[in-house]
Design an enzyme around this catalytic site. Structure first.
Site, PDB file in Angstrom:
ATOM      1  N   HIS A 307      61.008 109.763 154.351  1.00  0.00           N
ATOM      2  CA  HIS A 307      60.253 108.595 154.807  1.00  0.00           C
ATOM      3  C   HIS A 307      59.457 108.035 153.636  1.00  0.00           C
ATOM      4  O   HIS A 307      58.995 108.780 152.786  1.00  0.00           O
ATOM      5  CB  HIS A 307      59.277 108.995 155.929  1.00  0.00           C
ATOM      6  N   ASP A 364      63.694 109.156 163.648  1.00  0.00           N
ATOM      7  CA  ASP A 364      65.085 108.957 164.082  1.00  0.00           C
ATOM      8  C   ASP A 364      65.868 110.250 164.223  1.00  0.00           C
ATOM      9  O   ASP A 364      67.000 110.236 164.715  1.00  0.00           O
ATOM     10  CB  ASP A 364      65.799 108.050 163.064  1.00  0.00           C
TER      11      ASP A 364
END
Ligand code: SDX
Length: 428
Positions: A307, A364
């Site tokens: 991320h 996700d």
């Protein structure tokens, strides 16, 4: 407490103001840098650049904190509802019961889409990706509501467009699913709440009623809340950028849908399931795929990992991972893919490559496992992300307009050829 930064350039010292945020984030304000020094800054991908100040969402990537308007995501995911969180993000405060009922009923009253828009579904190819349909349909809403083109100035017109977007995105999404499976569309039912209505439009059939399972409703409420906003991510920044040209709200949101579709962003949830199914089909050799993800010469990446901001656990992934166990147990679903995902996470988190680069599971990584257990096909996973993210996009757009921010227009450093003269094609 005012603070400045000193910049020494060509023997001259410049004082630049430092902006300090609520949570003690510090930013060097460079809005006058070029006038002062003739220099701009360069930060490809904006990894170190703040595009705005914002009062909507705070996240701390080092400590894994995420708050919407100051409320911790853990509390909202456990105690709130998606429409209550949408109101919080868009209008800045948790609503009273009366305000929430009013907000909810206004959205309910706008769930139908114009019958002429139904024809669009006949024209899309059968295998059309629902994100392509969603982007086209949301952009087309501006053609059916021309008064929305003036939303930037009239608050009531803005609210009407907000109700229409929040209401119609579910219908648009569900109808794209029905199109993909060749089933007749199901119209919204006003007696159902937001999530129930979406599920009913997705799964009800003329031949049999869809039995709404509270476990599924709760799981979806939680997932939508967890996706509702995430400060200046790629799609939210796109919405702000498009809106800064005074493009209408429908068009700005359609741009956000398209940015979210990318596999590095919201498209990752579909990629994760496809990756896990591929690893499973390949015999489940996790170490082989972790090694491929580490190999610079191999384009394979561990989807759902890493991320830009979180260099610790993504708090949303932690909540979803726990919800996976609860929901699958309650639904009596035993999905080997969940076991594979957990095993993959365990191997990766012990690997120096991932530890050194602080790569953890993101939002996700586990979300698709719950969508799958609910019966939502993987092509619809990013559509679910878009439904969840809509209130965040609206809040970001509204804040940018309210702050009267200038049109976004970054600078560049030119590295192409110097001046040269045109030559006739015969001489080339
Ligand atoms: C979302 O911004 C947001 O807030 C987004 C989001 C939201 O709510 O809006 O949180 C939603 O988009 C989550 C991210 C979903 N995407 C994926 O899961 C795709 C896989 N992840 C990566 O592509 C990547 O981690 C990104 C895109 C998420 C972040 O990329 P960055 O910040 O540009 O980091 P990078 O690509 O520069 O990676 C740094 C290093 C590199 O190695 P080195 O060049 O330093 O040797 O880490 C490596 C990368 O190769 N790396 C990975 C990896 N992610 C980063 N290596 C293997 N597998 C991965 N998944």
């Amino acid at each position: 407490m005012s603070k400045t930064a000193q910049l020494i350039l060509d023997g001259k010292t410049y004082e630049l103001p430092v902006t300090i945020g609520t949570e003690d984030e510090h930013a060097i304000d460079i809005r006058n840098l070029r006038d002062l020094t003739g220099h701009i800054t360069l930060d490809v991908g904006y990894k170190n650049t703040g595009a705005t100040t914002s009062a909507i969402t705070f996240l701390d990537g080092e400590t894994g904190i995420l708050r919407y308007r100051g409320y911790p995501i853990e509390q909202l995911a456990e105690k709130s509802s998606f429409l209550e969180v949408a109101h919080l993000l868009i209008y800045g405060e948790l609503p009273t019961k009366a305000t929430l009922d009013d907000f909810s009923s206004k959205i309910t009253r706008h769930t139908l889409i114009h019958e002429d828009m139904k024809q669009f579904y006949m024209a899309f190819p059968r295998k059309a990706h629902p994100m392509g349909i969603m982007a086209a349909m949301i952009s087309s809403l501006s053609t059916f509501y021309p008064e929305s083109l003036e939303t930037n100035r009239d608050p009531e017109a803005v609210n009407l467009t907000i109700y229409r977007l929040m209401a119609k995105i579910s219908t648009i999404a569900a109808w794209s699913y029905k199109k993909s499976v060749g089933h007749p569309i199901v119209y919204p039912l006003n007696k159902l709440n937001y999530v129930e209505n979406f599920l009913n439009m997705m799964f009800a059939m003329p031949t049999e009623e869809y039995k709404i399972d509270p476990v599924v409703v709760q799981a979806l409420e939680t997932l939508l809340i967890l996706h509702a906003d995430h400060e200046q991510n790629c799609s939210a920044s796109t919405v702000r950028m498009v809106g800064s040209s005074q493009a209408n709200l429908f068009s700005s949101i359609a741009a956000g849908v398209i940015a979210l579709w990318g596999p590095l962003h919201g498209g990752a949830n579909q990629e994760v399931i496809e990756m896990l199914e591929m690893i499973q089909k390949d015999g489940g050799n996790i170490q082989k795929w972790v090694d491929k993800a580490k190999d610079k010469n191999d384009p394979f990446r561990l989807m759902g990992f890493g991320h830009r901001v979180y260099k610790n656990f993504d708090p949303r992934a932690r909540i979803i991972k726990k919800a996976c166990d609860d929901v699958l147990l309650k639904l009596g679903v035993n999905d080997e893919i969940l076991d594979l995902a957990k095993a993959l996470e365990e191997v990766a988190l012990k690997d120096e490559y991932f530890i050194e680069r602080k790569l953890y599971p993101n939002v996700d990584f586990y979300s698709g496992i719950i969508y799958k257990a609910i019966g939502i096909p993987k092509e619809m996973f990013t559509v679910m992300f878009a439904i969840g993210r809509l209130p965040g996009w609206i809040a970001q757009w509204k804040e940018m307009i309210a702050n009267k921010e200038p049109i976004g227009r970054p600078r560049q450093i030119y590295t192409g050829p110097g001046e040269r003269n045109y030559s006739n094609i015969a001489n080339r």
